[in-house]
Motif scaffolding. Structure first.
Motif, mmCIF file in Angstrom:
data_model
loop_
_atom_site.group_PDB
_atom_site.id
_atom_site.type_symbol
_atom_site.label_atom_id
_atom_site.label_comp_id
_atom_site.label_asym_id
_atom_site.label_seq_id
_atom_site.Cartn_x
_atom_site.Cartn_y
_atom_site.Cartn_z
ATOM 1 N N PRO A 207 -8.474 1.269 0.960
ATOM 2 C CA PRO A 207 -8.657 2.709 0.851
ATOM 3 C C PRO A 207 -7.759 3.380 1.775
ATOM 4 C CG PRO A 207 -10.044 1.641 2.292
ATOM 5 C CD PRO A 207 -9.299 0.581 1.745
ATOM 6 N N VAL A 208 -7.645 4.726 2.050
ATOM 7 C CA VAL A 208 -6.805 5.549 3.019
ATOM 8 C C VAL A 208 -7.373 5.038 4.343
ATOM 9 C CG1 VAL A 208 -8.164 7.694 2.415
ATOM 10 C CG2 VAL A 208 -5.811 7.784 3.615
ATOM 11 N N MET A 209 -6.748 5.218 5.403
ATOM 12 C CA MET A 209 -7.135 4.731 6.796
ATOM 13 C C MET A 209 -6.739 5.932 7.719
ATOM 14 S SD MET A 209 -8.033 1.645 6.494
ATOM 15 C CE MET A 209 -7.919 0.106 5.445
ATOM 16 N N GLN A 210 -7.462 6.032 8.853
ATOM 17 C CA GLN A 210 -7.178 6.900 9.855
ATOM 18 C C GLN A 210 -5.919 7.364 10.440
ATOM 19 O OE1 GLN A 210 -10.087 7.071 12.900
ATOM 20 N NE2 GLN A 210 -9.921 9.077 13.555
ATOM 21 N N SER A 211 -5.405 6.076 10.694
ATOM 22 C CA SER A 211 -3.924 6.033 11.205
ATOM 23 C C SER A 211 -2.925 6.206 10.220
ATOM 24 C CB SER A 211 -3.821 4.709 11.794
ATOM 25 O OG SER A 211 -2.212 4.691 12.285
ATOM 26 N N SER A 212 -2.020 7.314 10.389
ATOM 27 C CA SER A 212 -1.230 7.460 9.592
ATOM 28 C C SER A 212 -0.174 6.483 9.171
ATOM 29 C CB SER A 212 -0.180 8.618 9.836
ATOM 30 O OG SER A 212 0.572 8.472 11.036
ATOM 31 N N ARG A 213 0.234 5.499 10.314
ATOM 32 C CA ARG A 213 1.045 4.336 9.950
ATOM 33 C C ARG A 213 0.608 3.479 9.240
ATOM 34 N NH1 ARG A 213 4.471 1.427 14.862
ATOM 35 N NH2 ARG A 213 5.427 -0.107 13.525
ATOM 36 N N MET A 214 -0.907 3.104 9.386
ATOM 37 C CA MET A 214 -1.707 2.205 8.712
ATOM 38 C C MET A 214 -1.883 2.689 7.440
ATOM 39 S SD MET A 214 -5.102 0.085 9.590
ATOM 40 C CE MET A 214 -5.908 -1.062 8.918
ATOM 41 N N THR A 215 -1.801 3.924 7.165
ATOM 42 C CA THR A 215 -2.256 4.384 5.766
ATOM 43 C C THR A 215 -0.774 4.152 4.979
ATOM 44 O OG1 THR A 215 -3.511 6.113 6.534
ATOM 45 C CG2 THR A 215 -2.313 6.545 4.460
ATOM 46 N N ALA A 216 0.373 4.197 5.584
ATOM 47 C CA ALA A 216 1.542 4.022 4.664
ATOM 48 C C ALA A 216 1.576 2.515 4.554
ATOM 49 C CB ALA A 216 2.859 4.395 5.612
ATOM 50 N N ASP A 217 1.402 1.602 5.480
ATOM 51 C CA ASP A 217 1.372 0.215 5.189
ATOM 52 C C ASP A 217 0.406 -0.215 4.070
ATOM 53 O OD1 ASP A 217 2.971 0.060 7.021
ATOM 54 O OD2 ASP A 217 1.758 -0.623 8.802
ATOM 55 N N MET A 218 -0.804 0.269 4.035
ATOM 56 C CA MET A 218 -1.671 0.145 2.931
ATOM 57 C C MET A 218 -1.399 0.622 1.694
ATOM 58 S SD MET A 218 -4.211 -1.486 4.442
ATOM 59 C CE MET A 218 -2.993 -2.206 5.540
ATOM 60 N N LEU A 219 -0.681 1.610 1.527
ATOM 61 C CA LEU A 219 -0.101 1.984 0.240
ATOM 62 C C LEU A 219 1.203 1.054 -0.247
ATOM 63 C CD1 LEU A 219 0.661 5.899 0.852
ATOM 64 C CD2 LEU A 219 -0.932 4.675 -1.032
ATOM 65 N N ALA A 220 1.861 0.412 0.746
ATOM 66 C CA ALA A 220 2.875 -0.412 0.527
ATOM 67 C C ALA A 220 2.199 -1.729 0.042
ATOM 68 C CB ALA A 220 3.649 -0.783 1.264
ATOM 69 N N LEU A 221 1.061 -2.385 0.375
ATOM 70 C CA LEU A 221 0.380 -3.282 0.042
ATOM 71 C C LEU A 221 -0.316 -3.020 -1.242
ATOM 72 C CD1 LEU A 221 -1.212 -4.551 3.357
ATOM 73 C CD2 LEU A 221 0.469 -5.586 2.165
ATOM 74 N N ASN A 222 -0.815 -1.989 -1.553
ATOM 75 C CA ASN A 222 -1.586 -1.535 -2.936
ATOM 76 C C ASN A 222 -0.488 -1.780 -3.843
ATOM 77 O OD1 ASN A 222 -4.053 -1.427 -1.649
ATOM 78 N ND2 ASN A 222 -3.819 0.862 -1.760
ATOM 79 N N ASP A 223 0.656 -1.215 -3.480
ATOM 80 C CA ASP A 223 1.616 -1.235 -4.780
ATOM 81 C C ASP A 223 1.900 -2.710 -5.086
ATOM 82 O OD1 ASP A 223 1.856 1.292 -4.613
ATOM 83 O OD2 ASP A 223 3.799 1.295 -3.221
ATOM 84 N N ILE A 224 2.253 -3.746 -4.009
ATOM 85 C CA ILE A 224 2.357 -5.083 -4.477
ATOM 86 C C ILE A 224 1.267 -5.714 -5.192
ATOM 87 C CG2 ILE A 224 3.084 -7.483 -3.357
ATOM 88 C CD1 ILE A 224 4.163 -6.060 -1.179
ATOM 89 N N VAL A 225 0.181 -5.584 -4.707
ATOM 90 C CA VAL A 225 -1.283 -6.292 -5.361
ATOM 91 C C VAL A 225 -1.199 -5.529 -6.788
ATOM 92 C CG1 VAL A 225 -3.588 -6.467 -5.192
ATOM 93 C CG2 VAL A 225 -2.211 -6.488 -3.214
ATOM 94 N N ARG A 226 -0.882 -4.090 -6.834
ATOM 95 C CA ARG A 226 -1.402 -3.301 -8.045
ATOM 96 C C ARG A 226 -0.325 -4.273 -9.290
ATOM 97 N NH1 ARG A 226 -0.121 1.096 -6.917
ATOM 98 N NH2 ARG A 226 -2.323 2.180 -6.445
ATOM 99 N N ASP A 227 0.928 -4.235 -8.846
ATOM 100 C CA ASP A 227 1.879 -4.749 -9.629
ATOM 101 C C ASP A 227 1.450 -6.102 -10.153
ATOM 102 O OD1 ASP A 227 4.665 -4.347 -10.785
ATOM 103 O OD2 ASP A 227 4.857 -6.450 -9.612
#
Length: 403
Positions: A207-227
């Motif tokens: 999910p989206v995180m409170q930290s903006s930097r961690m949010t960007a990192d989670m988006l990148a991880l989701n792209d790998i896992v989703r693909d």
């Protein structure tokens, strides 16, 4: 006169003699009593009795207020006397600490289906990067090879993977090209473990995180896992928008499954509250029920596709929320596309301003000219600032009043 005076003096002397003898007699009696009773107890007083607590009189029955009898509800909604239903289908939830909250939400979401058992198999502080701390590739195969029955796997992991990744060549920084390559292999290894046992797997994204930097990192991880998940013909559940506001940013407060605004995230900005875990289980529970109701297990290569179909069409055969469902019966040479209407649509705030396709706010009424009246209305209704009182008006509380 002399006789009268003599008579009065004689009477007074007689009275003094009688009174003195009576007082002397009383003193003698008192002295004799204390000599016989050294404790000083009076002859007319009995022994002291032990004190007893006062007895309160109860009110009469007809004077007591009548109350309705309180009926205690049973601990569960199952009527008394109903035999317990044993679980026949077992869903194992694996991953990090977020997966443990997901398992809790799934139990509440599927509480009306006692035949489905939710098994919490997560490990706190674990991930796919630090296999020296906990190796999920090895542990998942141990779970699948154990005597415990496994009918479906639910994976949620990644909140602890923002670290350097080590291999025989050394260390690699987070999201470097080598890091992405190694992390993709570990995701594929998890999917391969489910494919070896012909088990369906549902991967829940971060999910989206409170930290903006961690949010960007989670988006990148989701792209790998989703693909990798969709290309492996497994199901992927995206919960990002379910825990973000209208602007797609982190929101600690939000609507729960009943539409009431509650706190969904804890103070650390990562984990979920009880209401948030319940909402997380709602999103994942729909896909879990859909996967369990399918005849064809996930993770098996789709047969019968013409060679001219691309890999994207093969990956779209996975059932996803709010996406077309492609069913491939064996007896049909061509794939049959069945569009399924989602049970629940996207969440929309009733108080949000309408936004167009380009992100611009839509005007619902023509703009009004700016004058003194519009400024007063904006201050009163928009900012909560009342206009200053005028002399003689009912809202003028100044004292003394002006004539």
């Amino acid at each position: 006169m002399a006789a009268q005076h003599l008579l009065a003096l004689f009477g007074l002397a007689l009275l003094l003699m009688v009174g003195g003898s009576a007082a002397q007699a009383q003193d003698n009696d008192a002295l004799r009593f204390f000599q016989q009773n050294p404790q000083g107890r009076l002859w007319f007083r009995s022994e002291p009795k032990p004190l007893r607590p006062p007895v309160r009189s109860l009110p009469r029955e007809d004077s007591m207020p009548r109350r309705r009898p309180r009926v205690e509800a049973p601990p569960d909604s199952t009527p008394p006397g109903t035999p317990a239903v044993a679980a026949t289908t077992f869903v194992h939830v694996v991953g990090d600490s977020l997966s443990e909250l997901l398992a809790q939400g799934l139990k509440e979401q599927l509480a009306d289906k006692p035949e489905i058992g939710i098994m919490k198999r997560g490990r706190s502080s674990s991930g796919l990067v630090r296999d020296d701390y906990y190796n999920w590739s090895k542990s998942l195969r141990e779970i699948l090879n154990s005597p415990d029955r496994v009918d479906l796997l639910v994976m949620m992991i990644g909140s602890n993977d923002r670290q350097v990744l080590r291999d025989e060549a050394g260390t690699h920084e987070f999201m470097s090209e080598r890091w992405k390559e190694l992390y993709t292999r570990r995701v594929d290894d998890i999917l391969e473990a489910a494919r070896e046992r012909r088990l369906p797997l549902v991967w829940v994204g971060m999910p989206v995180m409170q930290s903006s930097r961690m949010t960007a990192d989670m988006l990148a991880l989701n792209d790998i896992v989703r693909d990798r998940t969709l290309k492996g013909n497994f199901a992927y559940v995206d919960v990002w928008e379910g825990f973000a506001n209208e602007q797609g940013q982190y929101a600690a407060l939000g609507p729960d499954i009943n539409g009431e605004t509650v706190r969904l995230r804890t103070a650390d900005g990562v984990h979920f509250t009880k209401a948030g875990a319940r909402k997380l289980g709602f999103f994942a529970g729909r896909e879990v029920e859909r996967q369990l109701s399918r005849d064809r297990p996930a993770g098996v290569e789709v047969a019968g596709l013409p060679p001219e179909l691309s890999e994207e069409l093969k990956s779209s055969a996975v059932v996803q929320p709010a996406l077309p469902v492609i069913m491939l019966p064996d007896e049909l040479p061509q794939p049959v596309v069945i569009r399924e209407r989602p049970l629940v649509g996207p969440l929309a705030a009733l108080t949000a301003a309408p936004v167009g396709a380009g992100g611009q706010l839509l005007r619902t009424r023509p703009a009004q000219p700016v004058n003194e009246m519009t400024l007063l209305i904006e201050q009163a209704l928009g900012q909560g600032r009342l206009p200053p009182p005028k002399p003689g008006r009912t809202d003028d509380f100044r004292w003394p009043r002006e004539p």
